[in-house]
Scaffold this active site. Structure first.
Site, PDB file in Angstrom:
ATOM      1  N   ASP A 149       0.789  -1.179   0.139  1.00 27.08           N
ATOM      2  CA  ASP A 149       0.212   0.166  -0.105  1.00 27.08           C
ATOM      3  C   ASP A 149       0.865   1.239  -0.035  1.00 27.08           C
ATOM      4  O   ASP A 149       1.701   1.236   0.907  1.00 27.08           O
ATOM      5  CB  ASP A 149      -0.713  -0.098   1.220  1.00 27.08           C
ATOM      6  CG  ASP A 149      -1.997   0.994   1.510  1.00 27.08           C
ATOM      7  OD1 ASP A 149      -2.386   1.534   0.257  1.00 27.08           O
ATOM      8  OD2 ASP A 149      -2.580   1.499   2.339  1.00 27.08           O
ATOM      9  N   GLU A 164      -2.622   6.055  -8.406  1.00 23.22           N
ATOM     10  CA  GLU A 164      -3.561   7.122  -8.058  1.00 23.22           C
ATOM     11  C   GLU A 164      -3.305   8.459  -8.960  1.00 23.22           C
ATOM     12  O   GLU A 164      -1.858   8.844  -9.184  1.00 23.22           O
ATOM     13  CB  GLU A 164      -3.326   7.316  -6.566  1.00 23.22           C
ATOM     14  CG  GLU A 164      -4.199   8.564  -6.036  1.00 23.22           C
ATOM     15  CD  GLU A 164      -4.018   8.681  -4.494  1.00 23.22           C
ATOM     16  OE1 GLU A 164      -3.401   8.192  -3.897  1.00 23.22           O
ATOM     17  OE2 GLU A 164      -4.982   9.490  -3.946  1.00 23.22           O
ATOM     18  N   HIS A 216      -8.121   9.830   4.169  1.00 19.01           N
ATOM     19  CA  HIS A 216      -7.423   8.680   5.064  1.00 19.01           C
ATOM     20  C   HIS A 216      -7.657   8.904   6.742  1.00 19.01           C
ATOM     21  O   HIS A 216      -7.784  10.078   6.978  1.00 19.01           O
ATOM     22  CB  HIS A 216      -5.945   8.659   5.158  1.00 19.01           C
ATOM     23  CG  HIS A 216      -5.484   8.169   3.668  1.00 19.01           C
ATOM     24  ND1 HIS A 216      -4.951   8.973   2.762  1.00 19.01           N
ATOM     25  CD2 HIS A 216      -5.443   7.029   3.238  1.00 19.01           C
ATOM     26  CE1 HIS A 216      -4.854   8.261   1.735  1.00 19.01           C
ATOM     27  NE2 HIS A 216      -5.057   6.827   1.728  1.00 19.01           N
ATOM     28  N   HIS A 250      -9.881   4.412  -0.544  1.00 16.27           N
ATOM     29  CA  HIS A 250      -9.309   4.386   0.253  1.00 16.27           C
ATOM     30  C   HIS A 250     -10.103   5.126   1.572  1.00 16.27           C
ATOM     31  O   HIS A 250     -10.936   5.956   1.041  1.00 16.27           O
ATOM     32  CB  HIS A 250      -8.012   5.222   0.200  1.00 16.27           C
ATOM     33  CG  HIS A 250      -6.792   4.505  -0.704  1.00 16.27           C
ATOM     34  ND1 HIS A 250      -5.351   4.417  -0.348  1.00 16.27           N
ATOM     35  CD2 HIS A 250      -7.092   3.705  -1.762  1.00 16.27           C
ATOM     36  CE1 HIS A 250      -4.941   3.632  -1.560  1.00 16.27           C
ATOM     37  NE2 HIS A 250      -5.886   3.264  -1.930  1.00 16.27           N
ATOM     38  N   ASN A 281      -9.825  -0.049   1.002  1.00 17.78           N
ATOM     39  CA  ASN A 281      -8.746  -0.068   1.925  1.00 17.78           C
ATOM     40  C   ASN A 281      -9.311   0.458   3.193  1.00 17.78           C
ATOM     41  O   ASN A 281      -9.980   1.459   3.616  1.00 17.78           O
ATOM     42  CB  ASN A 281      -7.760   0.895   1.417  1.00 17.78           C
ATOM     43  CG  ASN A 281      -6.886   0.463   0.417  1.00 17.78           C
ATOM     44  OD1 ASN A 281      -7.103  -0.394  -0.423  1.00 17.78           O
ATOM     45  ND2 ASN A 281      -5.566   1.080   0.118  1.00 17.78           N
TER      46      ASN A 281
HETATM   47 ZN   LIG Z   1      -4.526   5.126   1.048  1.00 17.43          ZN
END
Ligand SMILES: [Zn+2]
Length: 288
Positions: free
Chosen positions: A81, A133, A187, A215, A237
């Protein structure tokens, strides 16, 4: 058993489900993720993030992850990751990771395309899948890029959203296997309730034509997660929710202990609690 990420994603596309990508930073974390998936009979993506090197050095943690993944009774993909450093990515591949997020999103677009394209070409030749990304998703986690000041309110989250046209070009030119799409998540923990932009997700899906990755799953409403699965997100994620779930139960366990408490009892408590969290997410993604 470790399985081919591309085949797993193709199956998820065909049958309209998603796979949980859960980061493990400790032995208990690995046990929690794999036993959750095994009890449900679901595939899982066992992930290690480069940013966690300090807690789980890849030179010892990589082979450990691989050994657990190989012995698991369910299909497992071993994923790196947010790999940003080339030498780190090569180490991950050497230790058996078969899926790599090569994160060049912090670089200018043309450089991001150029680097990811070159890496993907080589990765595909040796059977490694690539996630990448475009644009940078914000973070409420220190050291993850984007908003790095914990608790700082993001003024305009839309500024971080993935542009569908750029995403389309990025996928066509780089030939990656999975695209990280930013359409409303960050995140870490949310300061305000996240609202996902499903119209944007539809456009990103249409333009990219490949499995999408979300994510920042912790704290997103379950109904929105289910809609995102329907909208083409094939990998979620999920880390913060699992990694923080054990704190309170451990605190209670220590407080209520009537005699000496062994550390392995505390570790077991953490594994049990994290397993419950992981199971809940895996079941939500319709991958059982
Ligand atoms: Zn991430």
């Amino acid at each position: 058993m470790i399985v081919n990420p591309r085949e797993l994603m193709e199956d998820a596309q065909r049958n309209n489900y998603a796979v949980a990508g859960i980061n493990a930073t400790t032995l208990e974390g690995i046990q929690a993720v794999l036993s959750a998936a095994e009890e449900l009979g679901a595939p899982v993506i066992l992930s290690h993030a480069q940013v966690h090197e300090k807690y789980a050095p890849i030179d010892v943690f990589g082979p450990l992850l691989a050994a657990f993944a190989e012995k698991a009774k369910i299909p497992v993909v071993l994923h790196l990751d947010h790999g940003t450093q080339y030498s780190y990515i090569l180490k991950a591949i050497r230790y058996g990771f078969n899926s790599i997020m090569y994160d060049c999103a912090h670089l200018p677009l043309e450089e991001n395309i150029q680097r990811v394209k070159a890496f993907t070409e080589s990765a595909h030749e040796i059977g490694i899948s690539v996630e990448a990304e475009v644009g940078t998703m914000p973070s409420n986690i220190v050291g993850m890029g984007g908003c790095t000041e914990y608790g700082k309110k993001i003024d305009r989250i839309e500024d971080y959203f993935t542009d569908p046209d750029i995403a389309g070009r990025f996928c066509r030119e780089t030939k990656i296997d999975m695209l990280t799409a930013s359409f409303g998540t960050v995140h870490g923990f949310y300061i305000e309730k996240p609202v996902l932009d499903f119209e944007r997700l539809r456009k990103i899906k249409e333009a990219s034509g490949i499995p999408l990755v979300m994510h920042g799953t912790t704290g997103v409403e379950e109904e929105q997660i289910k809609r995102a699965v329907k909208g083409g997100v094939r990998k979620f994620n999920y880390f913060t929710g699992v990694a923080t779930s054990a704190s309170l139960p451990i605190e209670n366990k220590i407080r209520n202990a009537e005699g000496p408490l062994y550390y392995h009892e505390i570790a077991q408590c953490a594994a049990d609690v994290m397993k419950v969290q992981a199971k809940h997410m895996i079941a939500l993604l319709q991958s059982v």
